[in-house]
Design a protein around this motif. Structure first.
Motif, PDB file in Angstrom:
ATOM      1  N   ASP A 205       0.801  -1.220   0.000  1.00  0.00           N
ATOM      2  CA  ASP A 205       0.000   0.000   0.000  1.00  0.00           C
ATOM      3  C   ASP A 205       0.837   1.275   0.000  1.00  0.00           C
ATOM      4  O   ASP A 205       0.277   2.372   0.106  1.00  0.00           O
ATOM      5  CB  ASP A 205      -0.919   0.036   1.237  1.00  0.00           C
ATOM      6  CG  ASP A 205      -1.972  -1.057   1.195  1.00  0.00           C
ATOM      7  OD1 ASP A 205      -2.279  -1.554   0.104  1.00  0.00           O
ATOM      8  OD2 ASP A 205      -2.478  -1.417   2.280  1.00  0.00           O
ATOM      9  N   PHE A 206       2.147   1.148  -0.084  1.00  0.00           N
ATOM     10  CA  PHE A 206       3.004   2.325   0.036  1.00  0.00           C
ATOM     11  C   PHE A 206       2.767   3.261  -1.145  1.00  0.00           C
ATOM     12  O   PHE A 206       2.794   2.837  -2.299  1.00  0.00           O
ATOM     13  CB  PHE A 206       4.474   1.912   0.117  1.00  0.00           C
ATOM     14  CG  PHE A 206       5.364   2.973   0.670  1.00  0.00           C
ATOM     15  CD1 PHE A 206       5.193   3.431   1.968  1.00  0.00           C
ATOM     16  CD2 PHE A 206       6.374   3.517  -0.097  1.00  0.00           C
ATOM     17  CE1 PHE A 206       6.013   4.419   2.496  1.00  0.00           C
ATOM     18  CE2 PHE A 206       7.204   4.498   0.419  1.00  0.00           C
ATOM     19  CZ  PHE A 206       7.022   4.950   1.719  1.00  0.00           C
ATOM     20  N   PRO A 207       2.513   4.556  -0.870  1.00  0.00           N
ATOM     21  CA  PRO A 207       2.163   5.503  -1.933  1.00  0.00           C
ATOM     22  C   PRO A 207       3.175   5.580  -3.077  1.00  0.00           C
ATOM     23  O   PRO A 207       2.788   5.743  -4.229  1.00  0.00           O
ATOM     24  CB  PRO A 207       2.059   6.846  -1.201  1.00  0.00           C
ATOM     25  CG  PRO A 207       1.763   6.487   0.205  1.00  0.00           C
ATOM     26  CD  PRO A 207       2.453   5.177   0.453  1.00  0.00           C
ATOM     27  N   ALA A 208       4.454   5.449  -2.780  1.00  0.00           N
ATOM     28  CA  ALA A 208       5.484   5.543  -3.832  1.00  0.00           C
ATOM     29  C   ALA A 208       5.735   4.204  -4.518  1.00  0.00           C
ATOM     30  O   ALA A 208       6.604   4.108  -5.378  1.00  0.00           O
ATOM     31  CB  ALA A 208       6.784   6.070  -3.228  1.00  0.00           C
ATOM     32  N   GLY A 209       4.973   3.181  -4.130  1.00  0.00           N
ATOM     33  CA  GLY A 209       5.124   1.859  -4.736  1.00  0.00           C
ATOM     34  C   GLY A 209       5.871   0.906  -3.827  1.00  0.00           C
ATOM     35  O   GLY A 209       6.649   1.330  -2.964  1.00  0.00           O
TER      36      GLY A 209
ATOM     37  N   ASP B 136       6.625   7.769  14.277  1.00  0.00           N
ATOM     38  CA  ASP B 136       6.511   8.330  12.937  1.00  0.00           C
ATOM     39  C   ASP B 136       5.505   7.492  12.165  1.00  0.00           C
ATOM     40  O   ASP B 136       5.276   6.329  12.472  1.00  0.00           O
ATOM     41  CB  ASP B 136       7.868   8.412  12.221  1.00  0.00           C
ATOM     42  CG  ASP B 136       8.539   7.059  12.060  1.00  0.00           C
ATOM     43  OD1 ASP B 136       7.883   6.061  11.760  1.00  0.00           O
ATOM     44  OD2 ASP B 136       9.780   7.002  12.230  1.00  0.00           O
ATOM     45  N   THR B 137       4.866   8.116  11.191  1.00  0.00           N
ATOM     46  CA  THR B 137       3.866   7.428  10.396  1.00  0.00           C
ATOM     47  C   THR B 137       3.850   8.037   9.001  1.00  0.00           C
ATOM     48  O   THR B 137       4.548   9.007   8.726  1.00  0.00           O
ATOM     49  CB  THR B 137       2.473   7.494  11.076  1.00  0.00           C
ATOM     50  OG1 THR B 137       1.563   6.634  10.389  1.00  0.00           O
ATOM     51  CG2 THR B 137       1.926   8.903  11.133  1.00  0.00           C
TER      52      THR B 137
ATOM     53  N   TYR C  21      12.169  13.652  14.235  1.00  0.00           N
ATOM     54  CA  TYR C  21      13.245  13.256  15.140  1.00  0.00           C
ATOM     55  C   TYR C  21      14.132  12.178  14.527  1.00  0.00           C
ATOM     56  O   TYR C  21      15.097  11.725  15.150  1.00  0.00           O
ATOM     57  CB  TYR C  21      12.679  12.777  16.486  1.00  0.00           C
ATOM     58  CG  TYR C  21      11.781  11.569  16.350  1.00  0.00           C
ATOM     59  CD1 TYR C  21      12.304  10.283  16.384  1.00  0.00           C
ATOM     60  CD2 TYR C  21      10.419  11.711  16.167  1.00  0.00           C
ATOM     61  CE1 TYR C  21      11.491   9.178  16.238  1.00  0.00           C
ATOM     62  CE2 TYR C  21       9.594  10.627  16.020  1.00  0.00           C
ATOM     63  CZ  TYR C  21      10.144   9.353  16.057  1.00  0.00           C
ATOM     64  OH  TYR C  21       9.336   8.259  15.896  1.00  0.00           O
ATOM     65  N   ASN C  22      13.791  11.729  13.314  1.00  0.00           N
ATOM     66  CA  ASN C  22      14.604  10.741  12.623  1.00  0.00           C
ATOM     67  C   ASN C  22      14.541  11.004  11.122  1.00  0.00           C
ATOM     68  O   ASN C  22      13.856  11.927  10.680  1.00  0.00           O
ATOM     69  CB  ASN C  22      14.152   9.313  12.969  1.00  0.00           C
ATOM     70  CG  ASN C  22      12.736   9.005  12.482  1.00  0.00           C
ATOM     71  OD1 ASN C  22      12.210   9.645  11.575  1.00  0.00           O
ATOM     72  ND2 ASN C  22      12.102   8.015  13.086  1.00  0.00           N
TER      73      ASN C  22
ATOM     74  N   ALA D 173       8.427   7.692   6.465  1.00  0.00           N
ATOM     75  CA  ALA D 173       7.589   8.581   7.284  1.00  0.00           C
ATOM     76  C   ALA D 173       7.342   9.920   6.602  1.00  0.00           C
ATOM     77  O   ALA D 173       8.198  10.443   5.902  1.00  0.00           O
ATOM     78  CB  ALA D 173       8.237   8.805   8.637  1.00  0.00           C
ATOM     79  N   THR D 174       6.151  10.450   6.861  1.00  0.00           N
ATOM     80  CA  THR D 174       5.798  11.799   6.416  1.00  0.00           C
ATOM     81  C   THR D 174       5.315  12.653   7.578  1.00  0.00           C
ATOM     82  O   THR D 174       5.197  13.861   7.447  1.00  0.00           O
ATOM     83  CB  THR D 174       4.691  11.760   5.333  1.00  0.00           C
ATOM     84  OG1 THR D 174       3.577  11.015   5.849  1.00  0.00           O
ATOM     85  CG2 THR D 174       5.196  11.099   4.056  1.00  0.00           C
TER      86      THR D 174
END
Length: 164
Positions: free
Chosen positions: A28-32, A124-125, A147-148, A153-154
């Motif tokens: 499901d990752f937006p960038a593929g 992070d999410t 912080y990382n 993460a966005t």
């Protein structure tokens, strides 16, 4: 009913749940899927006093006892409020979602982090995880500076903990 079992990320059940988590995130990752970076958690980071990794025990689709979710907290560099712990790899199997398992798991991870001395809990999410972000915000997390440098993460969220 859901119960908790302390584990390490290398435990067989944890590895199975983490593989489900990583596979679903990549799909499901937006960038593929090829852009998603998988990061296997290290046992040493999730063992007391540095952290904890939990398995959520509930029921599988057949109604039999099974591990249905996982998540951990680990100590990272101190932040502006003191001792900082990070929530990682929160995952609940699809059949167990919307039943309060994720919320209960987050509450237990927060309690465990506080027991380990955390003054602040961060995570992070990715913006594509709208339901997860809504859960975190409903639990009192608010947006903080990154912080990382997690490439997946966005959004970075944090919550100050009250001393117990």
């Amino acid at each position: 009913m859901v119960t908790w079992r302390d584990s390490l990320p290398s435990n067989e059940s944890a590895l199975t749940l983490l593989d489900q988590y990583f596979t679903a995130r990549a799909a499901d990752f937006p960038a593929g899927p090829d852009a998603y970076r998988r990061a296997q958690p290290l046992d040493a980071q999730f063992a007391p006093p540095h952290g904890v990794f939990l398995l959520a025990e509930g029921e599988n689709l057949s109604g039999e006892p099974a591990d249905i979710g996982c998540g951990g907290v680990r100590r990272i560099d101190d932040g502006p409020h003191g001792s900082r712990f990070e929530v990682k790899h929160l995952w609940v199997q699809p059949h167990a979602r919307r039943l309060g398992v994720g919320r209960a798991l987050m509450a237990e991870l927060e309690r465990r982090a506080a027991d380990l001395g955390a003054a602040e809990l961060v995570l992070d999410t990715n913006d594509s995880l709208e339901q997860a972000a809504a859960l975190y915000r409903s639990l009192g997390f608010s947006q903080i500076e990154p912080y990382n440098d997690n490439p997946n993460a966005t959004t970075w969220l944090g919550k100050q903990l009250t001393p117990g």
